[in-house]
Design a protein around this motif. Structure first.
Motif, PDB file in Angstrom:
ATOM      1  N   ASN A 278       0.741  -1.251   0.146  1.00 45.05           N
ATOM      2  CA  ASN A 278       0.115   0.145  -0.031  1.00 45.05           C
ATOM      3  C   ASN A 278       0.678   1.133  -0.012  1.00 45.05           C
ATOM      4  N   ASN A 279       1.948   1.441   0.883  1.00 46.06           N
ATOM      5  CA  ASN A 279       3.084   2.485   0.884  1.00 46.06           C
ATOM      6  C   ASN A 279       3.511   2.683  -0.525  1.00 46.06           C
ATOM      7  N   LEU A 280       3.671   1.644  -1.355  1.00 49.88           N
ATOM      8  CA  LEU A 280       4.242   2.121  -2.604  1.00 49.88           C
ATOM      9  C   LEU A 280       3.230   2.472  -3.834  1.00 49.88           C
ATOM     10  N   LEU A 281       1.673   2.392  -3.476  1.00 49.02           N
ATOM     11  CA  LEU A 281       0.741   2.756  -4.386  1.00 49.02           C
ATOM     12  C   LEU A 281       0.859   4.359  -4.233  1.00 49.02           C
ATOM     13  N   PRO A 282       0.297   4.813  -5.308  1.00 47.56           N
ATOM     14  CA  PRO A 282       0.029   6.565  -5.463  1.00 47.56           C
ATOM     15  C   PRO A 282      -1.000   7.116  -4.396  1.00 47.56           C
ATOM     16  N   GLN A 283      -1.803   6.299  -3.914  1.00 53.54           N
ATOM     17  CA  GLN A 283      -2.820   6.964  -3.092  1.00 53.54           C
ATOM     18  C   GLN A 283      -4.040   7.707  -3.560  1.00 53.54           C
TER      19      GLN A 283
ATOM     20  N   CYS B   8     -14.545  13.158  -3.115  1.00 53.42           N
ATOM     21  CA  CYS B   8     -13.110  13.397  -3.105  1.00 53.42           C
ATOM     22  C   CYS B   8     -12.524  12.560  -1.957  1.00 53.42           C
ATOM     23  N   PRO B   9     -11.768  11.568  -2.239  1.00 52.49           N
ATOM     24  CA  PRO B   9     -11.295  10.556  -1.383  1.00 52.49           C
ATOM     25  C   PRO B   9     -10.355  11.217  -0.385  1.00 52.49           C
ATOM     26  N   VAL B  10      -9.728  12.306  -0.660  1.00 52.36           N
ATOM     27  CA  VAL B  10      -8.812  13.063   0.019  1.00 52.36           C
ATOM     28  C   VAL B  10      -8.969  14.290   0.826  1.00 52.36           C
TER      29      VAL B  10
ATOM     30  N   GLU C 238      -3.155  19.309  -2.706  1.00 54.89           N
ATOM     31  CA  GLU C 238      -3.827  18.022  -2.153  1.00 54.89           C
ATOM     32  C   GLU C 238      -4.420  17.306  -3.308  1.00 54.89           C
ATOM     33  N   CYS C 239      -4.550  17.823  -4.162  1.00 55.76           N
ATOM     34  CA  CYS C 239      -5.448  17.010  -5.273  1.00 55.76           C
ATOM     35  C   CYS C 239      -4.638  15.939  -6.114  1.00 55.76           C
ATOM     36  N   THR C 240      -4.894  14.734  -6.192  1.00 56.39           N
ATOM     37  CA  THR C 240      -4.070  13.835  -6.688  1.00 56.39           C
ATOM     38  C   THR C 240      -4.678  13.472  -8.088  1.00 56.39           C
TER      39      THR C 240
ATOM     40  N   PRO D 104      -1.794   5.518 -12.561  1.00 57.33           N
ATOM     41  CA  PRO D 104      -1.253   6.596 -11.886  1.00 57.33           C
ATOM     42  C   PRO D 104       0.333   6.395 -11.333  1.00 57.33           C
ATOM     43  N   GLY D 105       0.369   5.028 -10.782  1.00 64.02           N
ATOM     44  CA  GLY D 105       1.682   4.795 -10.495  1.00 64.02           C
ATOM     45  C   GLY D 105       2.858   4.465 -11.810  1.00 64.02           C
TER      46      GLY D 105
ATOM     47  N   GLN E  25      -6.720   6.670  -5.034  1.00 64.95           N
ATOM     48  CA  GLN E  25      -7.867   6.124  -4.612  1.00 64.95           C
ATOM     49  C   GLN E  25      -8.946   6.190  -5.849  1.00 64.95           C
TER      50      GLN E  25
END
Lengths: 542, 196, 352
Positions: free
Chosen positions: B40-45, B124-126, B143-145, B74-75, B47
């Motif tokens: 999970n830490n390697l994924l770009p988050q 928005c997930p974040v 903050e926008c991904t 995205p990754g 969502q």
């Protein structure tokens, strides 16, 4: 040759590696300093750091004065002030290249100059010795002073007692970098020859600001005249050393053998003091601060004369230039203006170098404006060796034969051949382990490589990739936190809602039961009455 | 006789090693499955759901259960490479069905058209959109991904997704060895051209 | 916009390789004089084989042929293999060796700079192991030979296997029926017969034999000094390798001179000088750090003596170099220089 005196001393230390390219300095260091006629058009960066709190915005058609701030920034901003080099009219907002390797245009403002009058902008602080360092520092910031050695770091921040850079050790020595180790460049040399007294005063001011009690000038031994003139200045202006708030323990000139890249900050420190700046730390951690000699002169001008930093000395040289010399050039002057003003011969001129031949980028775009970072422009014809193997489209080189010439030349004692292998195979972890980020990108390794590999390009590529990957990872970590917080918030809200629902359901149930046993609510009415009576009694008998 | 002794020795040795391994696997057991957190830490988050899972953590769990590592646009290739290194599997190309590894985007609300309905804020997930009912909504750019999830819910279609502008600070040069290959190609192309 | 390189490098890779090839000339002349025309023929043949192999692979790889060949590295590999081979080895044998060296040991890894093993030594070892008889069939020195094959004879021997009714083995037999071998080969046989090293050295055959080889080795050393003076190689490898050879063999000789030759003999016999200055110094496959080179050179010398004294083969330069090629990544890893700022020199004693 330089003789040692009580002011001049020969360096006792040396740096590892280094190279001896041809100097090409005599081309331009025998002419007096001249002033370049002001350009009609000036293009300056117009990059804000996202906040213009309460500032008056400049709009098209506005008139700006010499020294006027073009872009208001916050007091705590790290971005240096952008000041107008002359009285002018704002003619355009747009995008322009400013000499960055990416060739990505950045926001810019174009000014049409009206005249070259330059009245005093700030109140001269003649009694600087009795002025608090904070006040002088504020002046350095107001005048938009940045490091003029090429890296254009905001000087006020470097001199500030910043927790991050200064730690707990006080600054003991101010080192003034007059090495100018790259070939072709002679602006610091000529500046020293003509303005030694002013530079000395600037040095004392800077020592006063930082609290340093020692001043060390660093010169390479190919600047005999400048050294002699400055030494005389130091000897004659003894009265300047009185009444200093931090008494001056020593002021010396250290002369080092000419070698590239002796003028790099870390290398200079090792040459002059024998100490090395610990990895990942700043010179302040060992009690030193380094300033370029032209920056010192600007500090003098800002404090004593109230002059903002809008012009700098630039070496105009190369074999297309009839009379190579150093010129005062306003920031934002397009290269084309320099070419026409000095009648530079454009036949066979394809590329120019902005800066020195070792580290300065080359460009074919002659509309690029000068800036504080450009200390030299080399106009060489195409046939010269200097233009070899730089064309991005046709860059071809032999494979690396691991001859280790680069390792011998590296001034930071790295293993460039290993860094090359890791960079091109994108093994970032190994590259960092082999101290990739300690590379100062001086180009000594590329210079000696028999296979003509552009090593610095590989290192730059690797460094940028690693930096961007770190930024991306940070961003995704934050996004993860925000997402998880959001999930928790929703879970909490749901929990609260469930709790509330349960409570109201229970309350409803209770009320229904009460109603059953006491249909007319008599019981509760009696209880309420009793409660009121009790309250009255309590109030009457405290 | 000697064969018997040799066989017994080897059997004993094997049994001893097996016992040691069994003991170690019990004694040093880790609760839960830490690999999921590492993935999970390697994924770009972002969502964004392009991988077919409702978020990055579910995809991480799926990968831990054997799902392919190439479903995250995205990754990009760098993300696949990092996952391959972590899990010690082959690096494979991005699965084109999940989407293209495009340049990053950022959401921008066209304020003149916003009606303050809060549908995008809920999507928005974040939590990168600020606003409230009947108040102006705006995207916090940093903050926008660029996940795109706010665009479908907007009833007046006032959210645009431009590419993130490249600045000199975000510029990434190409690997110089690719320039070498390019130079070789150009040289041979010129050579061929001069012959024909 | 492009980044700047003031590229005034003094020598390009092709110039370096060319100068190294030129430095071989004293040794080449000596070897031709003492060992025969076969050496010259082999030099030409192997260079042709090497360049042809490289051109073939480059064509298959669709790489620029002229540009790559002109870096002279293939030719140098060919020359080195030729100097290591006995003089009248059949033409097809040297072809196999050189082609294996260039195609498999160099180009298959990616070409110049990518190979972990010294290609010349790989080719040589392949031949040595596959054709031990021919590879140890050295001709007698000019000084003791009954007859050395002439140029035409050498050509015929190389291409047909016999010249004027005589074959290779015939040329190796001296007037007194003694079959010639290199000094190292001879000494091995002599030791097994129980002779002491001092006796071996005084033997007439041996001393004339070693004299010829000493001249050859000294000529290569001359070329090596030229390389050092022109700073084409780093001094660490040849110096430590030769010191190592001398001291370890002298030490062993002190312990038991019925089994070990004295130090000076080792220094001037076989391919000691050629190996020290031209083979072990191959930059691509040797250690790249300063301290690493010292360890590398010393260990190569160590293994040369060990294999020569205890092993089955008379000369051991090739094996030693290949062994150390394997160890190079480890040596490099543990001999990294101290990066600027990594030691606490900047801090006072109290602050450390």
């Amino acid at each position: 040759m330089i003789k040692e005196t009580d002011i001049i001393e020969l360096s006792k230390y040396s740096i590892k590696g280094g190279i001896h390219p041809q100097e090409f300095k005599l081309l331009s260091n025998r002419s007096p300093i001249k002033e370049l006629p002001l350009s009609k058009k000036l293009i300056l960066p117009f990059q804000s750091d996202n906040e213009l709190v309460g500032a008056k915005k400049i709009i098209l058609g506005d008139s700006v004065q010499y020294g006027q701030e073009l872009l208001a920034t916050r007091p705590s901003s790290l971005v240096p002030r952008s000041l107008s080099p002359c009285n002018a009219e704002v003619s355009e907002f747009g995008f322009s290249q400013f000499g960055h390797l990416s060739t990505i245009p950045e926001p810019s403002i174009t000014l049409l100059s009206k005249d070259d009058d330059r009245p005093t902008v700030f109140t001269p602080i003649t009694d600087w010795k009795n002025t608090k360092p904070e006040v002088l520092l504020e002046r350095v910031k107001q005048a938009g002073i940045v490091g003029l050695g090429g890296a254009v770091f905001p000087t006020a921040i470097k001199l500030m007692k910043h927790k991050k850079t200064f730690s707990d050790s006080p600054i003991e020595t101010l080192i003034i970098n007059a090495m100018e180790c790259e070939p072709y460049i002679t602006c610091d040399d000529c500046l020293t020859k003509e303005y030694a007294d002013e530079i000395l005063q600037g040095a004392l001011m800077t020592a006063h600001i930082t609290g340093a009690s020692n001043i060390l000038f660093g010169f390479e031994d190919n600047k005999v005249e400048a050294i002699t003139i400055l030494a005389d200045s130091i000897k004659n202006l003894v009265q300047e050393y009185e009444d200093l708030s931090t008494p001056l323990v020593s002021i010396k000139i250290t002369v080092t053998p000419t070698k590239y890249p002796s003028g790099g900050e870390k290398q200079l420190i090792e040459l002059l003091t024998g100490k090395q700046v610990p990895q990942k730390q700043y010179p302040a951690s060992i009690g030193l601060v380094v300033q370029n000699i032209a920056t010192i002169f600007s500090i003098y001008q800002a404090v004593y004369l109230g002059t903002p930093l809008t012009h700098r000395l630039v070496t105009i040289t190369g074999d297309c230039v009839e009379q190579p010399a150093n010129y005062w050039i306003a920031f934002g002057t397009p290269i084309n203006h320099i070419i026409t003003s000095l009648s530079i011969d454009k036949t066979n001129l394809k590329k120019i170098t902005l800066g020195g031949p070792m580290m300065g980028p080359q460009t074919t775009d002659f509309n690029i404006p000068t800036s504080a970072a450009v200390n030299c422009i080399i106009f060489n014809r195409e046939s010269k060796v200097i233009a070899q193997s730089n064309d991005v489209a046709f860059q071809s080189h032999q494979p690396c034969i691991r001859c280790s010439e680069c390792e011998t030349a590296c001034p930071a004692s790295l293993l460039p051949q290993q860094l090359y292998w890791f960079s091109q195979s994108e093994q970032w972890l190994e590259a960092e382990r082999y101290s990739l980020f300690d590379c100062i990108e001086c180009g000594a390794c590329s210079f000696v490589c028999p296979s003509e590999i552009p090593l610095v390009e590989y290192y730059r590529f690797a460094k940028l990739q690693i930096k961007q990957a770190n930024i991306k990872q940070q961003k995704s970590d934050i996004a993860k936190l925000r997402f998880e917080n959001r999930e928790r918030r929703f879970a909490r809200i749901k929990l609260e809602r469930d709790e509330k629902r349960k409570k109201t359901a229970a309350a409803r149930k209770q009320a229904a039961e009460d109603k059953k046993s006491d249909p007319e609510g008599k019981k509760s009415a009696i209880e309420a009455a009793l409660a009121r009576v009790k309250k009255k009694e309590d109030n009457a008998n405290p | 006789m000697e064969i018997l002794v040799a066989t017994l020795i080897i059997t004993f040795f094997a049994a001893a090693c097996g016992a040691l391994l069994g003991f170690a696997s019990e004694k040093f057991k880790i609760e839960g499955n830490p690999i999921v957190e590492q993935i999970n830490n390697l994924l770009p988050q972002t969502q964004c759901g392009q991988c077919g899972h409702p978020g990055c953590k579910p995809y991480a769990e799926a990968i831990a259960n054997g799902e392919a590592i190439n479903r995250c646009p995205p990754g990009g290739d760098a993300g696949i490479k990092a996952l391959a290194e972590l899990l010690e599997v082959e690096v494979i190309e991005l699965d084109q069905e999940c989407g293209e590894a495009l340049r990053p985007r950022v959401a921008i609300i066209i304020e003149e058209e916003c009606i303050g309905c809060t549908k995008c804020i809920q999507a928005c997930p974040v939590d990168a959109i600020v606003g409230a009912a009947k108040q102006m909504h705006t995207v916090i750019e940093s903050e926008c991904t660029g996940c795109d999830l706010c665009v479908p819910p907007c009833p007046v279609d006032c959210i645009e997704m431009p590419f993130v502008t490249d600045t000199p600070q975000t510029w990434l040069p190409q690997n110089p060895k690719l320039q070498l290959a390019n130079a070789r190609f150009l040289e041979s192309a010129i050579a061929i051209k001069s012959i024909t | 916009m492009s980044s700047s390189i003031l590229s005034q490098s003094k020598r390009s890779t092709s110039q370096v390789m060319r100068l190294v090839s030129l430095a071989l000339i004293p040794g080449i002349i000596a070897e031709i004089y003492f060992v025969g025309w076969g050496v010259l023929i082999n030099l030409v043949l192997c260079s042709v084989y090497a360049i042809s192999a490289e051109a073939l692979v480059l064509k298959l790889r669709k790489r620029p042929i002229k540009a790559t060949i002109s870096d002279n590295s293939a030719m140098l590999t060919g020359l080195l293999i030729a100097l290591a081979l006995p003089p009248v080895i059949p033409w097809w044998m040297s072809l196999v060796g050189v082609w294996f060296a260039i195609i498999i040991a160099k180009q298959l890894y990616g070409g110049l700079g990518f190979n972990p093993f010294n290609p010349a030594m790989v080719g040589y070892v392949l031949l040595l192991i596959s054709f031990p008889v021919e590879m140890t069939a050295w001709l007698p020195n000019r000084e003791i030979a009954t007859q050395l094959p002439s140029f035409i004879d050498s050509l015929q021997l190389i291409f047909t296997g016999s010249a004027g009714g005589l074959n290779l083995q015939d040329y190796r037999i001296l007037a007194d029926g003694y079959t010639m071998a290199t000094p190292l080969d001879e000494s091995k046989t002599a030791f097994s017969q129980g002779l002491m090293s001092s006796e071996i050295i005084q033997d007439a055959h041996f001393s004339t034999n070693i004299h010829g080889w000493m001249m050859i080795n000294l000529s290569f050393m001359l070329g090596g000094i030229f390389l050092l003076a022109k700073r084409l190689i780093h001094w660490q490898i040849p110096v430590t390798m030769l010191f190592s050879i001398y001291f370890i063999s002298s030490f062993l000789n002190l312990i038991d001179d019925q089994l070990f030759l004295p130090g000076w003999v080792h220094l001037v016999s076989g391919a000691s000088m050629l190996g020290a200055f031209f083979i072990a110094t191959d930059p691509v496959t040797a250690s790249t750090t300063r301290k690493g080179r010292i360890i590398y050179g010393a260990l190569v010398g160590f293994f040369v003596i060990i294999i020569r004294s205890f092993g089955g083969y008379p000369d051991a330069i090739a094996f030693s170099v290949l062994l150390l090629n394997i160890a190079v990544p480890t040596i490099d890893h543990y001999t990294k220089p101290k990066v600027y700022g990594s030691t606490n020199q900047g801090l006072d004693k109290n602050e450390r």
